[in-house]
Design a protein around this motif. Sequence first.
Motif, PDB file in Angstrom:
ATOM      1  N   GLU A  99       0.849  -1.193   0.000  1.00  0.00           N
ATOM      2  CA  GLU A  99       0.000   0.000   0.000  1.00  0.00           C
ATOM      3  C   GLU A  99       0.882   1.239   0.000  1.00  0.00           C
ATOM      4  OE1 GLU A  99      -2.970   2.480   2.954  1.00  0.00           O
ATOM      5  OE2 GLU A  99      -2.785   0.330   3.260  1.00  0.00           O
TER       6      GLU A  99
ATOM      7  N   THR B 121       0.048   5.190  -0.086  1.00  0.00           N
ATOM      8  CA  THR B 121      -1.057   6.136   0.019  1.00  0.00           C
ATOM      9  C   THR B 121      -0.492   7.516   0.353  1.00  0.00           C
ATOM     10  OG1 THR B 121      -2.392   4.312   0.874  1.00  0.00           O
ATOM     11  CG2 THR B 121      -3.293   6.512   1.116  1.00  0.00           C
TER      12      THR B 121
ATOM     13  N   THR C   7      -2.608  -1.283  -3.396  1.00  0.00           N
ATOM     14  CA  THR C   7      -3.261   0.024  -3.353  1.00  0.00           C
ATOM     15  C   THR C   7      -2.232   1.095  -3.687  1.00  0.00           C
ATOM     16  OG1 THR C   7      -4.781  -0.713  -1.622  1.00  0.00           O
ATOM     17  CG2 THR C   7      -4.511   1.661  -1.893  1.00  0.00           C
TER      18      THR C   7
ATOM     19  N   ASN D 208      -2.381   5.231  -4.208  1.00  0.00           N
ATOM     20  CA  ASN D 208      -3.172   6.461  -4.198  1.00  0.00           C
ATOM     21  C   ASN D 208      -2.221   7.647  -4.187  1.00  0.00           C
ATOM     22  OD1 ASN D 208      -4.856   8.625  -3.795  1.00  0.00           O
ATOM     23  ND2 ASN D 208      -6.126   7.605  -2.274  1.00  0.00           N
TER      24      ASN D 208
ATOM     25  N   ALA E  65      -6.583  -1.117  -6.290  1.00  0.00           N
ATOM     26  CA  ALA E  65      -7.067   0.262  -6.245  1.00  0.00           C
ATOM     27  C   ALA E  65      -5.978   1.200  -6.743  1.00  0.00           C
ATOM     28  CB  ALA E  65      -7.467   0.640  -4.825  1.00  0.00           C
TER      29      ALA E  65
END
Length: 161
Positions: free
Chosen positions: A96, A98, A119, A121, A144
């Motif tokens: 991840e 983010t 993920t 982002n 994502a």
Amino acid sequence: VDALMAFKSSLAIPPAADPFFASWDAAAATPCNFTGVTCRGSAVTALSVHDLNVSAESVPFDVLCGSLRSLATLSLPSNALAGTIAGVDACVGLQELTLPFNSFSGDIPDLSPLTGLRTLNLSTNAFSGSFPWSALAAMPGLQALSAGDNPDLTPPSPSRA
């Protein structure tokens, strides 16, 4: 401990965020008791610094990623972090990443070394140039992806939309 202290040293910490960083002690034997740090055994697996309005002209991703080899989550949303994200591609164990609602800028590096990413982002920053679309092929588990609200990021061609 050293990599996390280098990260903290790169930050301008507003008084409201002081309690968050109160446990971050350079003399600590392990960073596993630092607020925002998660460990498995003695290995740091996550760094999460959310909504603290900390700022930095540059985040030492190369130091973090080079030292924290078990880092699976790097989550720094809603702060005032700036500069490029060069060096983040060395966090090869990330699942991840983010970083939304900051002021990161410049090109997004080739993220293909992040093969375990689930993920990603990068939204609401100031990235520019082209998104490294070809890197996504190296991330079969990506669930994502968010890179919107980067006004200077070149939009994908219609064949990739």
